[in-house]
Design a protein around this motif. Structure first.
Motif, mmCIF file in Angstrom:
data_model
loop_
_atom_site.group_PDB
_atom_site.id
_atom_site.type_symbol
_atom_site.label_atom_id
_atom_site.label_comp_id
_atom_site.label_asym_id
_atom_site.label_seq_id
_atom_site.Cartn_x
_atom_site.Cartn_y
_atom_site.Cartn_z
ATOM 1 N N PRO A 231 0.799 -1.232 0.000
ATOM 2 C CA PRO A 231 0.000 0.000 0.000
ATOM 3 C C PRO A 231 0.830 1.279 0.000
ATOM 4 O O PRO A 231 0.339 2.323 -0.403
ATOM 5 N N TYR A 232 2.099 1.194 0.456
ATOM 6 C CA TYR A 232 2.939 2.390 0.535
ATOM 7 C C TYR A 232 4.290 2.118 -0.123
ATOM 8 O O TYR A 232 4.876 1.046 0.054
ATOM 9 N N LEU A 233 4.780 3.117 -0.858
ATOM 10 C CA LEU A 233 6.086 2.979 -1.500
ATOM 11 C C LEU A 233 7.224 3.291 -0.540
ATOM 12 O O LEU A 233 8.337 2.789 -0.711
ATOM 13 N N ILE A 234 6.973 4.128 0.456
ATOM 14 C CA ILE A 234 8.007 4.469 1.441
ATOM 15 C C ILE A 234 7.457 4.246 2.836
ATOM 16 O O ILE A 234 6.400 4.775 3.193
ATOM 17 N N ASN A 235 8.160 3.458 3.624
ATOM 18 C CA ASN A 235 7.871 3.278 5.043
ATOM 19 C C ASN A 235 9.129 3.648 5.815
ATOM 20 O O ASN A 235 10.182 3.020 5.640
ATOM 21 N N ALA A 236 9.038 4.680 6.646
ATOM 22 C CA ALA A 236 10.195 5.132 7.414
ATOM 23 C C ALA A 236 9.945 4.892 8.897
ATOM 24 O O ALA A 236 8.795 4.845 9.353
ATOM 25 N N TYR A 237 11.023 4.708 9.652
ATOM 26 C CA TYR A 237 10.880 4.543 11.095
ATOM 27 C C TYR A 237 11.988 5.297 11.820
ATOM 28 O O TYR A 237 13.088 5.503 11.300
ATOM 29 N N LEU A 238 11.654 5.703 13.023
ATOM 30 C CA LEU A 238 12.580 6.485 13.842
ATOM 31 C C LEU A 238 12.338 6.127 15.299
ATOM 32 O O LEU A 238 11.192 5.960 15.728
ATOM 33 N N GLY A 239 13.405 5.991 16.060
ATOM 34 C CA GLY A 239 13.259 5.648 17.467
ATOM 35 C C GLY A 239 14.590 5.673 18.185
ATOM 36 O O GLY A 239 15.562 6.271 17.720
ATOM 37 N N GLY A 240 14.619 5.027 19.332
ATOM 38 C CA GLY A 240 15.829 4.992 20.129
ATOM 39 C C GLY A 240 16.011 3.646 20.799
ATOM 40 O O GLY A 240 15.052 2.882 20.981
ATOM 41 N N ALA A 241 17.267 3.343 21.139
ATOM 42 C CA ALA A 241 17.600 2.095 21.831
ATOM 43 C C ALA A 241 17.986 2.420 23.265
ATOM 44 O O ALA A 241 18.636 3.431 23.532
ATOM 45 N N TYR A 242 17.569 1.565 24.172
ATOM 46 C CA TYR A 242 17.909 1.742 25.577
ATOM 47 C C TYR A 242 18.566 0.463 26.090
ATOM 48 O O TYR A 242 18.349 -0.625 25.577
ATOM 49 N N ARG A 243 19.331 0.629 27.133
ATOM 50 C CA ARG A 243 20.135 -0.452 27.669
ATOM 51 C C ARG A 243 19.292 -1.414 28.497
ATOM 52 O O ARG A 243 18.403 -1.014 29.256
ATOM 53 N N ILE A 244 19.545 -2.731 28.340
ATOM 54 C CA ILE A 244 18.920 -3.751 29.189
ATOM 55 C C ILE A 244 20.018 -4.636 29.762
ATOM 56 O O ILE A 244 21.117 -4.730 29.216
ATOM 57 N N TRP A 245 19.713 -5.282 30.866
ATOM 58 C CA TRP A 245 20.679 -6.165 31.512
ATOM 59 C C TRP A 245 19.953 -7.344 32.120
ATOM 60 O O TRP A 245 19.015 -7.187 32.907
ATOM 61 N N SER A 246 20.384 -8.557 31.769
ATOM 62 C CA SER A 246 19.716 -9.763 32.251
ATOM 63 C C SER A 246 20.336 -10.306 33.528
ATOM 64 O O SER A 246 19.780 -11.211 34.144
ATOM 65 N N GLY A 247 21.501 -9.771 33.918
ATOM 66 C CA GLY A 247 22.187 -10.293 35.093
ATOM 67 C C GLY A 247 23.326 -11.204 34.707
ATOM 68 O O GLY A 247 23.231 -11.976 33.751
#
Length: 469
Positions: A231-247
């Motif tokens: 349905p769309y010729l252009i799909n853009a995304y924007l965001g951020g990554a944050y730190r995780i820790w499982s131990g």
């Protein structure tokens, strides 16, 4: 004279239409038998099922062949039955349509060309009894009922690119350990939270970060031949990554069987951006771009020691040991892709192929001890004898990114993909349990010598809740 002739004709037509006061009797069964087409929107409200009994599949397939239908349009494994609703479970099914591949027989055609014994078996009765005298309503063969929300016409598999991110619904919600996503109405907005960096082969907590992304379509596809699936010729995304820790030691929790996390995201977040650009002249073909960049430069910083994975290295000159923490920094991909449906008119089977370049950077920092339960991350120690490494592509194989994805959207949709990136093979598959519940598994396997911060094999399986409206 003309008036008299007109009156005579009116009288004749009136008499013929009324049959001298007697209305014709219409048999409802004759109406069913005369049906040659059924509206696709109405079909989904009728009982439907797919036949999976091998012997019965062969009989029906051979019957279609004998009737002279093109074998290229027939299929032994795609045999579907459409029936009229029945008042009780003991009554026989009235068969309306029998489909083999891309060809269908109506009720009247079935009565004329298929034997009573075969029709009796399909409808659910005694194969050796007179179908007009005795039925128990049971279908004593292998079959799969098709739920109302799964169409069974030629367009039964609605043309979409991702089954877990459908573009043909107004609202969508997906929940799993790997990803949580939400679609906002008809705007095309997607809000996603993704754990891991699959693009470089580090799934789940293996990359030390999660990402929150807002995905937005930017350009509408006005090509009538492909707009239903793209349905769309252009799909853009924007965001951020944050730190995780499982131990450092996760052996006591419910994820004790999952390999330990060995990579850290450094202090500060990361910018995540990318887009899919479909070529206007051929929307199935396009360019994918993904980029993850740290938002801050590394500097000396005090951190909690038990929330960072580290390993020991030896000083080649003094033979002393010291600790380093591996931090995942930049990564990105630039690929060409192609979307392919086996049959345009019935898009049950779908393949996407990506091929391009991959980049990643894992940087070691000196993990300087302190008198307290903390450590200092030192990107450039004063002691020149302490040698730190930056791991990034240095071989041709490290730069290659290749991925192939297959999806089947028949009665019970399933799919799998295979990815090669960073010399890591990553396989992913999902299978249905119900229409709203799936099981998804991902496994990565390093094809080269594993680095100190890598698990040779990483495997995780998760339930997937998928709700659409």
């Amino acid at each position: 004279m003309k008036k008299v002739l007109v009156l005579i004709w009116v009288f004749v037509l009136f008499a013929a239409s009324n049959s001298f006061g007697q209305k014709p009797q219409i048999n409802p069964r004759d109406l069913i038998d005369s049906m040659t087409t059924i509206d696709p929107e109405i079909r989904k409200y009728f009982p439907r099922w797919k036949i999976c009994e091998t012997d019965l599949q062969i009989q029906i397939y051979q019957a279609f062949r004998i009737l002279g239908y093109d074998e290229s349009k027939l299929s032994k494994t795609r045999i579907e039955v459409l029936a009229a609703p029945r008042k009780s479970e003991q009554e026989p099914y009235d068969l309306l349509l029998l489909t083999c591949g891309e060809v269908s027989l109506t009720a009247s055609q079935m009565q004329s060309n298929l034997g009573e014994r075969l029709l009796n078996i399909i409808a659910g009765g005694d194969a050796f009894a007179n179908p007009n005298t005795w039925f128990d309503g049971k279908r004593d063969y292998c079959y799969v009922d098709i739920p109302p929300e799964v169409p069974v016409t030629a367009s039964q598999a609605q043309a979409i690119i991702s089954y877990l991110e459908p573009t043909n619904v107004t609202h969508s919600f997906t929940l799993s350990l790997f990803e949580q996503s939400l679609k906002f109405g008809e705007s095309g907005f997607w809000l996603k939270n993704i754990t891991g960096t699959d693009e470089i082969g580090y799934i789940f907590w293996n990359s030390g970060c999660s990402k929150i992304i807002l995905k937005r379509p930017l350009y509408v596809n006005r090509d009538s031949k492909t707009s239903d699936r793209i349905p769309y010729l252009i799909n853009a995304y924007l965001g951020g990554a944050y730190r995780i820790w499982s131990g450092i030691n996760n052996k006591s929790d419910i994820f004790s069987w999952v390999p330990q996390q060995k990579i850290n995201q450094g202090p500060g977040g990361k910018l995540v951006a990318g887009f899919d650009f479909h070529m206007p002249f051929h929307p199935q073909f396009g360019l994918h771009f993904n980029l993850e960049l740290p938002m801050t430069e590394l500097k000396e910083e005090t951190v909690e020691a038990d929330k960072y994975y580290s390993y020991v290295k030896t000083n080649d000159l003094t033979l002393d040991t010291f600790s380093v923490a591996p931090l995942l920094r930049s990564s990105g991909q630039a690929t060409l892709f192609y979307n392919f449906w086996f049959t345009e008119s019935n898009p049950e089977n779908y393949i996407r192929i990506d091929l391009g370049l991959n980049y990643f950077e894992v940087r070691e920092v000196y993990f300087k001890p302190t008198p307290f339960r903390s450590r200092i991350l030192v990107p450039s120690p004063d002691d020149e004898t302490i040698q730190l490494s930056t791991h990034k592509p240095n071989e041709f194989a490290d730069w290659i990114y290749a991925k192939i994805e297959y999806r089947n959207q028949s009665v019970w949709p399933f799919g799998f993909s295979l990815q090669y990136s960073n010399q890591i093979l990553l396989a992913r598959a999902y299978l249905p349990i119900f229409n709203w519940l799936y099981i998804e598994g991902r496994v990565s396997r390093i094809l080269r010598t594993a680095k100190p911060f890598e698990n040779k094999t990483f495997f995780l399986i998760s339930p997937v809740l998928r709700l659409t409206l």
